[in-house]
Design a protein around this motif. Structure first.
Motif, short mmCIF file in Angstrom:
data_model
loop_
_atom_site.label_atom_id
_atom_site.label_comp_id
_atom_site.label_asym_id
_atom_site.label_seq_id
_atom_site.Cartn_x
_atom_site.Cartn_y
_atom_site.Cartn_z
N SER A 31 43.30 43.38 28.47
CA SER A 31 42.10 43.75 28.94
C SER A 31 41.51 44.65 27.94
CB SER A 31 42.03 44.47 30.49
OG SER A 31 42.60 43.42 31.33
N GLN B 221 32.86 39.90 31.96
CA GLN B 221 33.03 41.21 32.37
C GLN B 221 33.19 42.34 31.27
OE1 GLN B 221 36.45 40.73 34.80
NE2 GLN B 221 35.16 40.85 36.84
N SER C 249 45.18 34.91 39.19
CA SER C 249 44.21 35.13 40.08
C SER C 249 44.79 35.36 41.52
CB SER C 249 43.23 33.98 40.06
OG SER C 249 42.08 34.48 40.73
N ASN C 250 44.34 35.61 42.50
CA ASN C 250 44.84 35.69 43.85
C ASN C 250 44.79 34.46 44.78
OD1 ASN C 250 41.88 35.32 44.40
ND2 ASN C 250 41.86 36.42 46.06
N MET D 117 33.00 35.68 45.87
CA MET D 117 32.94 36.44 44.39
C MET D 117 31.60 36.47 43.74
SD MET D 117 36.33 34.31 42.87
CE MET D 117 36.09 35.05 40.98
N TYR E 51 30.37 43.35 37.53
CA TYR E 51 31.35 43.44 36.43
C TYR E 51 32.59 44.16 36.70
CZ TYR E 51 27.78 41.87 33.43
OH TYR E 51 26.80 41.08 32.67
N ILE F 13 36.02 43.42 39.82
CA ILE F 13 36.52 42.62 40.86
C ILE F 13 36.78 43.38 42.03
CG2 ILE F 13 38.72 41.48 41.58
CD1 ILE F 13 37.29 40.11 39.25
N HIS F 14 36.39 42.62 43.12
CA HIS F 14 36.30 43.22 44.64
C HIS F 14 37.91 43.26 45.31
CE1 HIS F 14 35.51 44.57 48.47
NE2 HIS F 14 34.39 43.71 48.81
N ARG F 15 38.76 44.15 44.43
CA ARG F 15 39.86 44.35 44.76
C ARG F 15 40.33 44.21 46.36
NH1 ARG F 15 42.20 41.89 40.29
NH2 ARG F 15 41.57 42.96 38.35
N TRP G 61 39.97 40.82 47.73
CA TRP G 61 41.36 40.16 47.32
C TRP G 61 42.55 40.47 48.12
CZ3 TRP G 61 41.89 38.38 41.52
CH2 TRP G 61 40.90 37.85 41.27
#
Length: 338
Positions: A114, A149, A225-226, A267, A274, A276-278, A281
């Motif tokens: 990343s 992102q 991914s989740n 999502m 930008y 992720i809605h952790r 998840w």
């Protein structure tokens, strides 16, 4: 290390086969430390569901030392039954190199690269210099990751141009690419297959496309991914399709579609952040037997309406039983409170 740096591409071709989910850290109820029992619970559940490996997520407020301890717990509990993908998401290039080196020393298998939020490249060469600096300093097999992102689409619409990826693919420990660049459409996948498939495993983590990619070019690894939101459905149908069982695989693919649609709709609610809605998840994984529990700030909030839609869709998709309540009070407590 599980391989020499010069062997990374060969190791990846042989070992990276299957579906890679994610494991988020779980903290104690006062958020002062890691909840080791809960983390071990999530590792066992991941193995039970049939995943090849897990991204060990670093974007949930762990310190550097906590992240390494988190990884050590996962590796110890897995006992060789699960591969670990180190999440190379840290504040600076120096932090990224230091923590990733430590992760390799304790036994991490792969790096998902990343870029820090303050990294603002103006040209392909800037991205190449940053990326090659990491891969030069770190010996882990590395998954390249173009995604909107990073805000790199101002350099090239595909986030990482094909010329740039072609050049990066020559690095000995660049082994795969998580290709999410240039949406909508599959233009990046087409270019990657044409130019880089001899040096990189091409993976599209948007699982709804996986039947096409397995049939068209034999995509052997999908992540990260989740996918645990869907229980064991994604590893099962992915394996069936790999073995040529189109009918059985597609039955599972369509069975889970209500949950797929709900997840994609969820999502869209944070697409402009930008980020992720952790917490969402983590809630989704909790519905399917993972620990749940609170995350440290900065973290997005959960709502009763949003989580209820995710729970109800999972029931319709037959990935959880209707007896699962989905209540946020239970989720925040977690299955192994500490």
């Amino acid at each position: 290390m599980h391989y020499k740096k010069s062997e990374a591409k060969e190791w990846a071709r042989e070992q990276m086969r299957g579906v890679c989910n994610i494991i988020l850290p779980t903290f104690t109820s006062d958020l002062k430390g890691l909840n080791e029992k809960a983390i071990r619970h999530d590792v066992r559940r991941t193995i039970e569901l049939g995943f090849w490996g897990s991204l060990i997520v670093s974007e949930c407020g762990t310190t550097h030392d906590e992240y390494i301890r988190f990884l050590e717990i996962v590796l110890d509990e897995a006992g060789g039954r699960l591969k670990t993908v180190v999440h190379g998401s840290f504040d600076t290039l120096d932090d990224l190199i230091k923590v990733t080196r430590r992760a390799a020393e304790v036994g991490g298998h792969v790096l998902l690269l990343s870029y820090p939020p303050t990294f603002y490249p103006r040209h392909d060469q800037d991205i190449y210099d940053f990326t090659s600096s990491v891969l030069g300093e770190v010996n882990l097999a590395t998954v390249l990751f173009p995604v909107h992102q990073w805000n790199f689409d101002r350099v090239h619409p595909s986030c990482l141009s094909i010329d740039l990826v072609d050049k990066l693919a020559d690095l000995p420990n660049a082994v795969a690419i998580k290709a999410e660049g240039g949406p909508p459409g599959n233009g990046q996948i087409v270019e990657l297959l044409d130019r880089c498939a001899d040096r990189l495993l091409i993976s599209d983590p948007r699982e709804s496309s996986s039947p096409a990619w397995i049939k068209m070019f034999g995509m052997q690894w999908m992540g990260t991914s989740n996918f645990e939101y869907f229980g064991n459905t994604v590893p099962r149908y992915f394996d069936m399709l790999q073995k040529g069982d189109l009918k059985g695989g597609m039955e599972l693919y369509w069975q889970m579609h209500p949950a797929r649609s709900a997840r994609l709709a969820d999502m869209q609610t944070f697409a402009g952040a930008y980020f992720i809605h952790r917490a969402s998840w983590k809630y989704q994984s909790w519905l399917n037997g993972f620990n749940g529990g609170p995350l440290r700030m900065p973290v997005m909030r959960l709502s009763d309406g949003g989580t209820r839609r995710l729970r109800d869709a999972a029931v319709r998709a037959k990935v959880i039983d209707d007896s699962v309540s989905g209540g946020l009070d239970e989720y925040y407590l977690g299955r192994n409170p500490a």
